[in-house]
Design an enzyme around this catalytic site. Structure first.
Site, short mmCIF file in Angstrom:
data_model
loop_
_atom_site.label_atom_id
_atom_site.label_comp_id
_atom_site.label_asym_id
_atom_site.label_seq_id
_atom_site.Cartn_x
_atom_site.Cartn_y
_atom_site.Cartn_z
N CYS B 55 0.82 -1.22 0.00
CA CYS B 55 0.00 0.00 0.00
C CYS B 55 0.85 1.28 0.00
O CYS B 55 1.98 1.28 0.50
CB CYS B 55 -0.93 0.00 1.22
SG CYS B 55 -2.39 -1.03 0.96
N ASN B 77 11.71 -6.60 -5.10
CA ASN B 77 11.08 -7.60 -4.25
C ASN B 77 11.95 -7.81 -3.00
O ASN B 77 13.15 -8.02 -3.09
CB ASN B 77 10.99 -8.92 -5.03
CG ASN B 77 10.07 -9.92 -4.36
OD1 ASN B 77 9.97 -9.98 -3.13
ND2 ASN B 77 9.39 -10.72 -5.16
N HIS B 171 -1.27 -6.22 -8.26
CA HIS B 171 0.14 -6.06 -8.61
C HIS B 171 0.61 -7.17 -9.53
O HIS B 171 -0.06 -8.20 -9.66
CB HIS B 171 1.00 -6.08 -7.33
CG HIS B 171 1.10 -7.43 -6.68
ND1 HIS B 171 0.06 -8.02 -5.99
CD2 HIS B 171 2.13 -8.33 -6.61
CE1 HIS B 171 0.43 -9.20 -5.52
NE2 HIS B 171 1.69 -9.42 -5.89
N GLN B 173 4.59 -8.99 -11.09
CA GLN B 173 6.02 -9.07 -10.80
C GLN B 173 6.78 -9.01 -12.11
O GLN B 173 6.24 -9.33 -13.17
CB GLN B 173 6.34 -10.38 -10.08
CG GLN B 173 5.65 -10.50 -8.74
CD GLN B 173 6.22 -11.64 -7.90
OE1 GLN B 173 7.41 -11.72 -7.67
NE2 GLN B 173 5.35 -12.52 -7.45
N PHE B 320 -7.43 -29.81 -12.08
CA PHE B 320 -6.18 -30.24 -11.48
C PHE B 320 -5.25 -30.77 -12.57
O PHE B 320 -5.64 -31.67 -13.31
CB PHE B 320 -6.43 -31.33 -10.44
CG PHE B 320 -7.09 -30.81 -9.20
CD1 PHE B 320 -6.33 -30.33 -8.15
CD2 PHE B 320 -8.48 -30.76 -9.10
CE1 PHE B 320 -6.93 -29.83 -7.00
CE2 PHE B 320 -9.08 -30.25 -7.96
CZ PHE B 320 -8.32 -29.79 -6.91
N VAL B 322 -2.56 -32.90 -12.71
CA VAL B 322 -1.90 -33.82 -11.78
C VAL B 322 -1.38 -35.08 -12.49
O VAL B 322 -0.79 -34.97 -13.56
CB VAL B 322 -2.82 -34.13 -10.58
CG1 VAL B 322 -2.91 -32.92 -9.66
CG2 VAL B 322 -4.23 -34.53 -11.06
N TYR B 324 -1.86 -37.86 -14.66
CA TYR B 324 -1.66 -38.09 -16.09
C TYR B 324 -1.01 -36.88 -16.75
O TYR B 324 -0.13 -37.02 -17.60
CB TYR B 324 -2.98 -38.44 -16.79
CG TYR B 324 -2.75 -39.03 -18.16
CD1 TYR B 324 -2.33 -40.35 -18.31
CD2 TYR B 324 -2.91 -38.26 -19.31
CE1 TYR B 324 -2.08 -40.89 -19.57
CE2 TYR B 324 -2.67 -38.79 -20.58
CZ TYR B 324 -2.25 -40.11 -20.69
OH TYR B 324 -2.00 -40.64 -21.94
O1 LIG Z 1 -9.91 -39.20 -13.12
P1 LIG Z 1 -9.98 -38.48 -11.81
O2 LIG Z 1 -9.18 -39.12 -10.72
O3 LIG Z 1 -11.37 -38.17 -11.37
O4 LIG Z 1 -9.31 -37.04 -12.11
C1 LIG Z 1 -8.08 -36.61 -11.64
O5 LIG Z 1 -7.01 -37.16 -12.38
C2 LIG Z 1 -6.98 -36.84 -13.78
C3 LIG Z 1 -5.75 -37.45 -14.39
O6 LIG Z 1 -4.55 -36.96 -13.81
C4 LIG Z 1 -7.04 -35.32 -13.99
O7 LIG Z 1 -7.21 -35.03 -15.35
C5 LIG Z 1 -8.17 -34.67 -13.21
O8 LIG Z 1 -8.07 -33.25 -13.32
C6 LIG Z 1 -8.06 -35.08 -11.74
O9 LIG Z 1 -9.12 -34.52 -10.99
O1 LIG Z 2 6.77 -14.20 -5.12
P1 LIG Z 2 5.41 -14.59 -4.59
O2 LIG Z 2 4.29 -13.84 -5.25
O3 LIG Z 2 5.33 -14.50 -3.10
O4 LIG Z 2 5.26 -16.13 -4.93
C1 LIG Z 2 4.38 -16.67 -5.88
O5 LIG Z 2 4.90 -16.52 -7.21
C2 LIG Z 2 6.15 -17.16 -7.46
C3 LIG Z 2 6.49 -16.95 -8.93
O6 LIG Z 2 5.52 -17.50 -9.80
C4 LIG Z 2 6.07 -18.66 -7.10
O7 LIG Z 2 7.37 -19.21 -7.17
C5 LIG Z 2 5.54 -18.88 -5.69
O8 LIG Z 2 5.36 -20.26 -5.46
C6 LIG Z 2 4.20 -18.15 -5.55
O9 LIG Z 2 3.69 -18.31 -4.26
#
Ligand SMILES: O=P(O)(O)O[C@H]1O[C@H](CO)[C@@H](O)[C@H](O)[C@H]1O
Ligand SMILES: O=P(O)(O)O[C@H]1O[C@H](CO)[C@@H](O)[C@H](O)[C@H]1O
Lengths: 356, 356
Positions: B55, B77, B171, B173, B320, B322, B324
């Site tokens: 601020c 920063n 903001h 960065q 997500f 994750v 796959y």
């Molecule tokens: O198939 P699930 O377990 O419901 O889904 C999960 O795993 C998948 C494969 O990594 C992802 O694409 C989904 O975003 C995640 O929620």
């Molecule tokens: O620097 P910040 O805003 O605190 O941090 C954020 O942005 C960064 C850059 O993408 C990431 O590495 C951090 O994990 C995230 O929390």
């Protein structure tokens, strides 16, 4: 002039499996965290919930009834990512708006779910070695079965709500495709290049180096070692490697399967003990391609598993792979050696068993 | 034989900027979601909080006091990712355990924070066009200033707690590095390859194609267009493209800066209106490299901004990336055309202004 100290000073490290770089900025762990705090992991899970579609005897979305299974249990995903019988889109339009890979090769993906155990309130580190061994045997069996037709069989586990897992029952997924997805395609290329210039599989050489240096080892036994790889991106990421040259899960000997069950249990117990929580992660196996590639020379490949856990500072504070990471380069807040040392020093008795 | 319908049937699409593929499985939107639900975005933010280090007039962690700024405000920063004065690690050991890139080139990164506005309770879509224009001018200024020394200047915004943003004050960065990070290195290569074989910048050709087809356009004006790219990975990912060939932000004309401010406001208003929430995302600019690369031939480059928002189904249900996705290949649950259509049909008046 100041002396370079990896745990104090910025540097970048090379990831030879993905041909890319990681920023390491360990001094960042000193900054305060005022951002998002995750919900604590669910602790009271019923052992058996007849409405949970992964439980023995439960009815699934498509009306099928699960068997009263007592070990592992595999079925087709009721909400698969890709339908096995979808029509072929063929080649479309110009190069910049392109669907499909190679004309004539249909894109087929089969999605299976595999339960690890009949109980919903158990996880791999709390299972017995023979129970984990049953999971490994089933993985090897699925690799043979699906690998006879599909070029890539991806076994992966999303553990914990933070990793998009929508069901607490212990399970993994197996997605088999008629093509090599991006990540294995890249790993195939980098391992091939290394083999062509060094005549030794990259990850076999790497395992030897790490077992000499010791500083990044988390757990090891006669057949396996687990390291926080030099190029780790996630805070407590690990790489599980065999000591001998092995192409695929199904090539593991009886003894190697037992020692794999044992090292998985030790690694996952340490993970849970780190923040005394059921540790979320995504993990998966990479080995030589199958299907149409099964008769090719795959000597450059070495079987390995990746564990990608998101937690950074505590059970509720994770690492965010966001702006700079998505647009420029992954960045981590502690060195691989620091992460390995923390994990290595943790007890191998699960915190839940100590408390009881 | 069944006819291929992208919104119904599995297919994979090629991303020419990253030389990789995306799985599209739109039928997955039909499955129920029982997984993690995100916390709703904070709604009551004080306009001015003297303890918030972003601020006007506030004291930061290092003891410095912010000016009583009335427009944008830039400072170093206090918890930078990398220290500008760290010692050089030099080349280390063998190929598989390698730090640093090119011997002799020091890895230096400068991290700056840029406030968009003196008020904490405002966001870009709620700012006026002249206020957004001031942000664009400051970006261009920083590109010139930092670009004189650094090879890559990454401007990025993490918006929302879900994207790791730890401060609600509007903001972004700016991290400037003496080397090309992974993502721009890849974009440099793919654009260069395209230019060498087609003699036209890839993204200029792509913008022309999309403005003819129209099906993936979200908003457009005389100078700019925003599309959900054919190869989008995140559910409502967009790509902001100029219509003429422009290398860097600082090359924008006065008129193009005004029309950029306008199209940003329109896009971000639609984003907020989609789920009636301050829409989380990470965004950033990519343009021709600077520093030592400023005198090279960069004709293959085209300035563009990426928006990567995580929400999928509602204000609290995200996608997500994750198991796959991390281990094999990104997968999306609706087509780019479906996402573009939804965004295109949303009003351009912000939902917060309608309610008052
Ligand atoms: O198939 P699930 O377990 O419901 O889904 C999960 O795993 C998948 C494969 O990594 C992802 O694409 C989904 O975003 C995640 O929620
Ligand atoms: O620097 P910040 O805003 O605190 O941090 C954020 O942005 C960064 C850059 O993408 C990431 O590495 C951090 O994990 C995230 O929390």
């Amino acid at each position: 002039k100041e002396i370079f100290e990896p745990s104090e000073h910025q540097h970048i490290r090379y990831n030879p499996l993905r041909d890319e770089w990681i920023l390491v900025s360990a001094h960042r762990m000193k900054r305060p965290w005022k951002g998002q705090v995750e919900k604590p992991t669910e602790v009271n899970i019923a052992r058996h919930d007849p409405t949970n579609p992964l439980c023995p005897g439960a009815t699934r979305a498509n009306g099928e009834v699960n068997s009263e299974y007592e070990s592992t249990y595999v079925f087709d995903n009721d909400f698969p990512s890709l339908q096995p019988d979808a029509p072929d889109p063929g080649y479309r339009r110009c190069e910049l708006l392109e669907a499909q890979f190679r004309p004539g090769i249909a894109i087929i993906i089969l999605c299976k779910v595999m339960c690890f155990h009949p109980h919903s309130d158990i996880t791999l580190p709390l299972m017995s070695i023979p129970e984990i061994r049953a999971v490994i045997d089933k993985w090897a069996e699925l690799m043979v079965e699906l690998g006879s037709k599909y070029q890539w069989v991806q076994i992966f586990e999303n553990k914990g709500a933070m990793m998009g897992c929508s069901n607490p029952h212990p399970h993994c997924q197996v997605w088999a495709s008629t093509f090599l997805p991006n990540e294995p395609r890249l790993a195939d290329q980098t391992q091939r290049d290394h083999y062509n210039s060094h005549r030794v599989p990259m990850l076999l050489e790497y395992a030897k180096l790490e077992s000499q240096k010791k500083e990044r080892i988390v757990v090891e036994n006669e057949d396996w070692l687990v390291v926080v790889p030099y190029w780790a991106m996630w805070p407590f990421q690990t790489l599980l490697l065999p000591r001998r040259h092995i192409l695929r899960l199904q090539d593991l000997s009886d003894k190697e399967r037992d020692s794999l069950a044992s090292i998985m249990k030790r690694l996952l117990t340490k993970y849970d003990n780190l923040f005394e929580v059921s540790f979320p992660y995504s993990m998966g196996w990479h080995g030589a391609p199958t299907g149409q590639s099964i008769l090719d020379d795959n000597s450059h490949w070495q079987l390995h598993a990746h564990y990608y856990p998101p937690l950074l500072r505590s059970a509720t504070i994770r690492k965010f792979m966001v702006g700079y990471e998505l647009l420029a380069q992954a960045q981590r807040d502690l060195t691989a050696e620091q992460a390995a040392e923390r994990l290595r020093n943790l007890p191998e008795v699960h915190y839940k068993l100590k408390q009881n």
